[in-house]
Write a protein that holds these residues in place. Structure first.
Motif, PDB file in Angstrom:
ATOM      1  N   LEU A 328       0.842  -1.194   0.000  1.00  0.00           N
ATOM      2  CA  LEU A 328       0.000   0.000   0.000  1.00  0.00           C
ATOM      3  C   LEU A 328       0.882   1.252   0.000  1.00  0.00           C
ATOM      4  CD1 LEU A 328      -2.826  -0.923   2.554  1.00  0.00           C
ATOM      5  CD2 LEU A 328      -2.864  -1.061   0.067  1.00  0.00           C
ATOM      6  N   ILE A 329       0.668   2.097  -0.994  1.00  0.00           N
ATOM      7  CA  ILE A 329       1.446   3.325  -1.121  1.00  0.00           C
ATOM      8  C   ILE A 329       0.693   4.462  -0.428  1.00  0.00           C
ATOM      9  CG2 ILE A 329       2.469   4.975  -2.726  1.00  0.00           C
ATOM     10  CD1 ILE A 329       3.757   2.169  -2.734  1.00  0.00           C
ATOM     11  N   PRO A 330       1.301   5.134   0.529  1.00  0.00           N
ATOM     12  CA  PRO A 330       0.611   6.250   1.197  1.00  0.00           C
ATOM     13  C   PRO A 330       0.414   7.414   0.241  1.00  0.00           C
ATOM     14  CG  PRO A 330       2.909   6.125   1.898  1.00  0.00           C
ATOM     15  CD  PRO A 330       2.644   4.900   1.083  1.00  0.00           C
ATOM     16  N   PRO A 331      -0.784   8.007   0.218  1.00  0.00           N
ATOM     17  CA  PRO A 331      -1.051   9.132  -0.685  1.00  0.00           C
ATOM     18  C   PRO A 331      -0.439  10.428  -0.156  1.00  0.00           C
ATOM     19  CG  PRO A 331      -2.974   8.695   0.634  1.00  0.00           C
ATOM     20  CD  PRO A 331      -1.970   7.637   1.003  1.00  0.00           C
ATOM     21  N   GLN A 332      -0.518  11.443  -0.973  1.00  0.00           N
ATOM     22  CA  GLN A 332       0.020  12.762  -0.617  1.00  0.00           C
ATOM     23  C   GLN A 332      -1.100  13.799  -0.686  1.00  0.00           C
ATOM     24  OE1 GLN A 332       3.180  13.998  -3.228  1.00  0.00           O
ATOM     25  NE2 GLN A 332       3.241  16.093  -2.440  1.00  0.00           N
ATOM     26  N   TRP A 333      -1.134  14.667   0.309  1.00  0.00           N
ATOM     27  CA  TRP A 333      -2.118  15.747   0.300  1.00  0.00           C
ATOM     28  C   TRP A 333      -1.634  16.867  -0.614  1.00  0.00           C
ATOM     29  CZ3 TRP A 333      -6.868  17.138   1.075  1.00  0.00           C
ATOM     30  CH2 TRP A 333      -7.192  18.496   1.183  1.00  0.00           C
ATOM     31  N   ILE A 334      -2.535  17.389  -1.450  1.00  0.00           N
ATOM     32  CA  ILE A 334      -2.209  18.473  -2.375  1.00  0.00           C
ATOM     33  C   ILE A 334      -3.043  19.697  -2.028  1.00  0.00           C
ATOM     34  CG2 ILE A 334      -2.193  19.218  -4.790  1.00  0.00           C
ATOM     35  CD1 ILE A 334      -0.163  17.030  -4.203  1.00  0.00           C
ATOM     36  N   GLU A 335      -2.370  20.805  -1.757  1.00  0.00           N
ATOM     37  CA  GLU A 335      -3.074  22.058  -1.497  1.00  0.00           C
ATOM     38  C   GLU A 335      -3.681  22.597  -2.793  1.00  0.00           C
ATOM     39  OE1 GLU A 335      -3.732  23.528   1.242  1.00  0.00           O
ATOM     40  OE2 GLU A 335      -2.439  22.507   2.694  1.00  0.00           O
ATOM     41  N   GLY A 336      -4.788  23.318  -2.667  1.00  0.00           N
ATOM     42  CA  GLY A 336      -5.420  23.893  -3.848  1.00  0.00           C
ATOM     43  C   GLY A 336      -6.382  24.999  -3.492  1.00  0.00           C
ATOM     44  N   GLU A 337      -6.781  25.763  -4.494  1.00  0.00           N
ATOM     45  CA  GLU A 337      -7.640  26.926  -4.296  1.00  0.00           C
ATOM     46  C   GLU A 337      -9.111  26.553  -4.118  1.00  0.00           C
ATOM     47  OE1 GLU A 337      -6.923  29.233  -7.749  1.00  0.00           O
ATOM     48  OE2 GLU A 337      -4.788  29.541  -7.309  1.00  0.00           O
ATOM     49  N   SER A 338      -9.432  25.264  -4.190  1.00  0.00           N
ATOM     50  CA  SER A 338     -10.838  24.853  -4.082  1.00  0.00           C
ATOM     51  C   SER A 338     -11.296  24.701  -2.635  1.00  0.00           C
ATOM     52  CB  SER A 338     -11.057  23.530  -4.825  1.00  0.00           C
ATOM     53  OG  SER A 338     -10.218  22.519  -4.302  1.00  0.00           O
ATOM     54  N   ILE A 339     -10.394  24.972  -1.689  1.00  0.00           N
ATOM     55  CA  ILE A 339     -10.778  25.001  -0.277  1.00  0.00           C
ATOM     56  C   ILE A 339     -10.175  26.242   0.363  1.00  0.00           C
ATOM     57  CG2 ILE A 339     -10.991  22.499  -0.037  1.00  0.00           C
ATOM     58  CD1 ILE A 339      -8.220  22.462   1.206  1.00  0.00           C
ATOM     59  N   ARG A 340     -10.729  26.660   1.493  1.00  0.00           N
ATOM     60  CA  ARG A 340     -10.191  27.850   2.132  1.00  0.00           C
ATOM     61  C   ARG A 340      -8.928  27.532   2.911  1.00  0.00           C
ATOM     62  NH1 ARG A 340     -15.649  27.810   5.177  1.00  0.00           N
ATOM     63  NH2 ARG A 340     -15.314  26.431   6.968  1.00  0.00           N
ATOM     64  N   ALA A 341      -8.212  28.590   3.283  1.00  0.00           N
ATOM     65  CA  ALA A 341      -6.936  28.416   3.975  1.00  0.00           C
ATOM     66  C   ALA A 341      -7.165  27.891   5.393  1.00  0.00           C
ATOM     67  CB  ALA A 341      -6.191  29.751   4.017  1.00  0.00           C
ATOM     68  N   LYS A 342      -6.098  27.336   5.961  1.00  0.00           N
ATOM     69  CA  LYS A 342      -6.179  26.857   7.327  1.00  0.00           C
ATOM     70  C   LYS A 342      -6.464  28.005   8.280  1.00  0.00           C
ATOM     71  CE  LYS A 342      -3.258  22.723   7.329  1.00  0.00           C
ATOM     72  NZ  LYS A 342      -2.052  22.101   7.922  1.00  0.00           N
ATOM     73  N   LEU A 343      -7.164  27.688   9.354  1.00  0.00           N
ATOM     74  CA  LEU A 343      -7.422  28.688  10.395  1.00  0.00           C
ATOM     75  C   LEU A 343      -6.136  28.931  11.170  1.00  0.00           C
ATOM     76  CD1 LEU A 343     -10.843  27.365  11.743  1.00  0.00           C
ATOM     77  CD2 LEU A 343     -10.462  29.233  10.163  1.00  0.00           C
ATOM     78  N   VAL A 344      -5.902  30.181  11.516  1.00  0.00           N
ATOM     79  CA  VAL A 344      -4.694  30.529  12.262  1.00  0.00           C
ATOM     80  C   VAL A 344      -4.926  30.216  13.739  1.00  0.00           C
ATOM     81  CG1 VAL A 344      -3.113  32.362  12.886  1.00  0.00           C
ATOM     82  CG2 VAL A 344      -4.125  32.319  10.620  1.00  0.00           C
TER      83      VAL A 344
END
Length: 344
Positions: A328-344
């Motif tokens: 099983l190959i672990p996936p990678q998270w990809i950032e993108g503009e289709s979600i809002r930024a992380k909360l500070v």
């Protein structure tokens, strides 16, 4: 104690290369030198190693003929099968070839169901070609590859689509991928996260999508749990009504789903991405610019599948294994503009 070429050379007063030339009847050695070497061989009682001789003969033969072994990649083609849509991603042949080259193998594709090629005919072709290693890449809901006779082959498959016979397999870890996506969305303040994929995708992953989502929801208040939507058709373009009914009933504020059709449906519902709803692509590829997603890293899946076949060939293992190995190959998270930024 075995006699070496160096010992013969010292006794005959020549180089080890000259001894080798005499043994291989090279015309470049004079009659006098040849007789001296042969006398030394007889005096020392030299006996050649048959295993080493056989191996060196095979090596020289391959160099002369420049023959390279082949791993067959078996795909499927079925007319009007919905799984051939561009929405469904498969392990690319380029990634398979790249890894196979590192093992010294060439790669050829064979398409079951194309031009009358059935399982029996394909097995005959592979055996006539001397091809002993195969990688099965299921690409139709009909699972034509399940009909192959695997007894003579070192085999592996991609993903979990082929359940019987159960071969060694390489796949992406989508249980981990869904949990990763939920964690990322929660960190951005999303509270009602929905999953919408086809039944075939969830089945192919042995329930990893729905199972991971249900697991993630156990820690949420009941009011924030969004039921999983498994589209009833492989051709999910026909599922617009089911999607909109599900959206109206449960009001998710973020989705893990396809990059096709769903954005259009959301637009028709008056929902903007990401202002009104977040969208994560469940099977992200580098062509999906602007989208956040789960990248299944199929190049690594390809490499693992080739490694499984190459190891079997090295160990002379063929047929359906008693205990299939799974990578099983672990996936990678990809950032993108289709979600809002992380909360500070």
């Amino acid at each position: 104690m075995s006699v070496t070429l160096q010992q013969i050379a010292q006794t005959a007063g020549v180089s080890a290369m000259t001894v080798s030339r005499v043994m291989h009847q090279s015309p470049r050695v004079s009659v006098e030198t040849r007789e001296r070497v042969q006398a030394a061989i007889q005096q020392l009682g030299y006996q050649p190693d048959p295993h080493l001789a056989r191996m060196m003969t095979m090596v020289r033969g391959r160099k002369k003929a420049r023959v390279r072994a082949v791993i067959a990649v078996i795909r499927e083609t079925a007319p009007k099968d919905a799984l051939h849509q561009t929405a469904y991603q498969y392990v690319p042949i380029e990634a398979i070839r790249q890894r196979a080259e590192q093992h010294g193998y060439l790669v050829e594709e064979f398409w079951l169901g194309q031009d009358g090629l059935d399982s029996e005919k394909l097995v005959r072709i592979l055996q006539a070609r001397g091809i002993e290693g195969i990688i099965v890449s299921p690409q139709s809901s009909q699972m034509l590859c399940a009909q192959l006779d695997y007894r003579a082959f070192a085999a592996a498959t991609f993903g979990f689509g082929l359940t019987q016979p159960s071969l060694h397999r390489a796949a992406g870890n989508m249980n981990l991928g869904i949990q990763m996506a939920v964690k990322q969305l929660s960190a951005r303040g999303y509270e009602r996260i929905g999953l919408a994929v086809t039944q075939w995708i969830d089945h192919r992953a042995e329930g990893a999508y729905s199972g991971a989502m249900l697991h993630a929801q156990q820690s949420l208040p009941v009011g924030q749990r969004v039921p999983v939507l498994l589209f009833p058709h492989n051709d999910f373009s026909r599922c617009r009504k089911e999607f909109m009914d599900w959206m109206d009933a449960h009001h998710p504020d973020a989705l893990i789903t396809f990059d096709q059709h769903v954005p259009e449906w959301l637009n028709k519902m008056g929902l903007r991405v990401p202002e009104d709803i977040g969208l994560v692509v469940h099977d992200w590829t580098p062509t999906m610019k602007g989208y956040a997603g789960i990248y299944q890293r199929r190049d690594h899946v390809a490499a693992a599948g080739v490694d499984l076949v190459a190891t079997q060939l090295l160990q002379n293992e063929t047929g359906v294994p008693e205990v299939p190995r799974q990578i099983l190959i672990p996936p990678q998270w990809i950032e993108g503009e289709s979600i809002r930024a992380k909360l500070v």
